[in-house]
Design a protein around this motif. Structure first.
Motif, PDB file in Angstrom:
ATOM      1  N   ILE A   6       0.750  -1.094   0.077  1.00  0.00           N
ATOM      2  CA  ILE A   6       0.003   0.024   0.028  1.00  0.00           C
ATOM      3  C   ILE A   6       1.011   1.392   0.003  1.00  0.00           C
ATOM      4  O   ILE A   6       2.131   1.170   0.744  1.00  0.00           O
ATOM      5  CB  ILE A   6      -0.760   0.010   1.299  1.00  0.00           C
ATOM      6  N   MET A   7       0.365   2.235  -0.866  1.00  0.00           N
ATOM      7  CA  MET A   7       1.176   3.556  -0.802  1.00  0.00           C
ATOM      8  C   MET A   7       0.178   4.729  -0.565  1.00  0.00           C
ATOM      9  O   MET A   7      -0.570   4.748  -1.499  1.00  0.00           O
ATOM     10  CB  MET A   7       2.237   3.513  -1.959  1.00  0.00           C
ATOM     11  N   ILE A   8       0.581   5.582   0.023  1.00  0.00           N
ATOM     12  CA  ILE A   8      -0.220   6.703   0.381  1.00  0.00           C
ATOM     13  C   ILE A   8       0.776   7.797  -0.494  1.00  0.00           C
ATOM     14  O   ILE A   8       1.921   8.101  -0.474  1.00  0.00           O
ATOM     15  CB  ILE A   8      -0.248   7.243   1.747  1.00  0.00           C
ATOM     16  N   LYS A   9      -0.257   8.232  -1.481  1.00  0.00           N
ATOM     17  CA  LYS A   9       0.726   8.994  -2.594  1.00  0.00           C
ATOM     18  C   LYS A   9       0.860  10.342  -2.203  1.00  0.00           C
ATOM     19  O   LYS A   9       0.369  10.782  -0.896  1.00  0.00           O
ATOM     20  CB  LYS A   9      -0.046   8.962  -3.842  1.00  0.00           C
ATOM     21  N   PRO A  10       1.651  11.399  -2.762  1.00  0.00           N
ATOM     22  CA  PRO A  10       1.889  12.505  -2.347  1.00  0.00           C
ATOM     23  C   PRO A  10       0.641  13.538  -1.903  1.00  0.00           C
ATOM     24  O   PRO A  10       0.912  14.157  -0.863  1.00  0.00           O
ATOM     25  CB  PRO A  10       2.751  13.132  -3.474  1.00  0.00           C
ATOM     26  N   ASP A  11      -0.056  13.518  -2.644  1.00  0.00           N
ATOM     27  CA  ASP A  11      -1.328  14.153  -2.165  1.00  0.00           C
ATOM     28  C   ASP A  11      -2.085  13.702  -0.997  1.00  0.00           C
ATOM     29  O   ASP A  11      -2.527  14.743  -0.158  1.00  0.00           O
ATOM     30  CB  ASP A  11      -2.387  14.249  -3.371  1.00  0.00           C
ATOM     31  N   GLY A  59       3.958   9.735 -18.024  1.00  0.00           N
ATOM     32  CA  GLY A  59       4.696  10.919 -17.583  1.00  0.00           C
ATOM     33  C   GLY A  59       4.281  11.577 -16.525  1.00  0.00           C
ATOM     34  O   GLY A  59       4.935  11.985 -15.538  1.00  0.00           O
ATOM     35  N   ALA A  60       2.915  12.036 -16.384  1.00  0.00           N
ATOM     36  CA  ALA A  60       2.082  12.908 -15.454  1.00  0.00           C
ATOM     37  C   ALA A  60       2.190  11.876 -14.320  1.00  0.00           C
ATOM     38  O   ALA A  60       2.177  12.464 -13.026  1.00  0.00           O
ATOM     39  CB  ALA A  60       0.822  13.218 -16.132  1.00  0.00           C
ATOM     40  N   ILE A 107     -11.091  13.298  -5.529  1.00  0.00           N
ATOM     41  CA  ILE A 107     -12.288  13.603  -6.713  1.00  0.00           C
ATOM     42  C   ILE A 107     -11.685  13.259  -8.155  1.00  0.00           C
ATOM     43  O   ILE A 107     -12.105  12.557  -8.973  1.00  0.00           O
ATOM     44  CB  ILE A 107     -12.537  14.964  -6.722  1.00  0.00           C
ATOM     45  N   GLU A 108      -9.987  13.391  -8.279  1.00  0.00           N
ATOM     46  CA  GLU A 108      -9.435  12.975  -9.417  1.00  0.00           C
ATOM     47  C   GLU A 108      -8.634  11.959  -9.607  1.00  0.00           C
ATOM     48  O   GLU A 108      -8.059  11.592  -8.668  1.00  0.00           O
ATOM     49  CB  GLU A 108      -8.427  14.284  -9.702  1.00  0.00           C
ATOM     50  N   VAL A 109      -8.859  11.353 -10.791  1.00  0.00           N
ATOM     51  CA  VAL A 109      -8.032  10.072 -10.950  1.00  0.00           C
ATOM     52  C   VAL A 109      -6.436  10.249 -11.015  1.00  0.00           C
ATOM     53  O   VAL A 109      -5.605   9.407 -10.444  1.00  0.00           O
ATOM     54  CB  VAL A 109      -8.320   9.183 -12.258  1.00  0.00           C
ATOM     55  N   GLY A 110      -6.086  11.339 -11.449  1.00  0.00           N
ATOM     56  CA  GLY A 110      -4.743  11.757 -11.245  1.00  0.00           C
ATOM     57  C   GLY A 110      -4.125  12.238  -9.647  1.00  0.00           C
ATOM     58  O   GLY A 110      -3.140  12.611  -9.695  1.00  0.00           O
TER      59      GLY A 110
END
Ligand code: RTP
Length: 147
Positions: A6-11, A59-60, A107-110
């Motif tokens: 599991i990884m908690i992403k930067p956001d 890339g994003a 809210i956002e997939v990214g």
């Protein structure tokens, strides 16, 4: 016993969601076998997401994952890969059910706050990548031995 990455992403980190996210997995009963706070190199992000390298958003995605520190987590428990994915919710928060992490927190997939391995094979590969030093022996002891 089955394990997952599991990884908690930067956001998720920047929005102070480390504690509420971790709480959901630990309260469920999974055992913590690894936990670290780290900045991700471009090469580690690219290796982790190698199977998405042909996607237009690759890339994003790498830029997003390397944009700030993440929390890397190794969990163990019965059926933890599939159950972990259920706790996380659908990839696109627009489709994630309320009550799931993505359904409740984004809210956002990214910018979908969390990653969870999608199969037992992926989990073993990802745990080797993020925890090359190995996991922590965290065999629970009976509460009577603590108190
Ligand atoms: P994850 O690996 O992060 O747990 O996500 P997942 O299995 O639910 O989804 P996957 O298809 O493997 O995609 C990996 C991550 O790429 C980002 N993504 N962006 N812009 C887009 O259309 C798009 N699609 C996917 C998300 O951060 C997704 O979690």
């Amino acid at each position: 016993m089955e394990r997952t990455y599991i990884m908690i992403k930067p956001d998720g980190v920047q929005r102070n969601l480390i504690a509420p996210i971790l709480e959901r997995f630990l309260a469920k009963g999974y055992i913590l076998r690894g936990l670290k706070f780290l900045t991700v190199s471009k090469s580690l992000a690219e290796t982790h997401y190698a199977d998405l390298s042909s996607k237009p958003f690759f890339g994003a995605l790498v830029e997003y994952i390397t944009s700030g520190p993440v929390v890397a987590i190794a969990l163990e428990g019965k059926d933890v890969v599939a159950q972990g994915r259920k706790i996380i919710g659908a990839t696109n928060p627009a489709a994630s059910a309320p009550g799931t992490i993505r359904g409740d927190f984004c809210i956002e997939v990214g910018r979908n706050v969390i990653h969870g391995s999608d199969s037992v094979e992926s989990a073993e590969r990802e745990l080797g990548l993020w925890f090359p030093e190995g996991l922590v022996d965290n065999t629970p002891v009976l509460l009577s031995q603590i108190y």
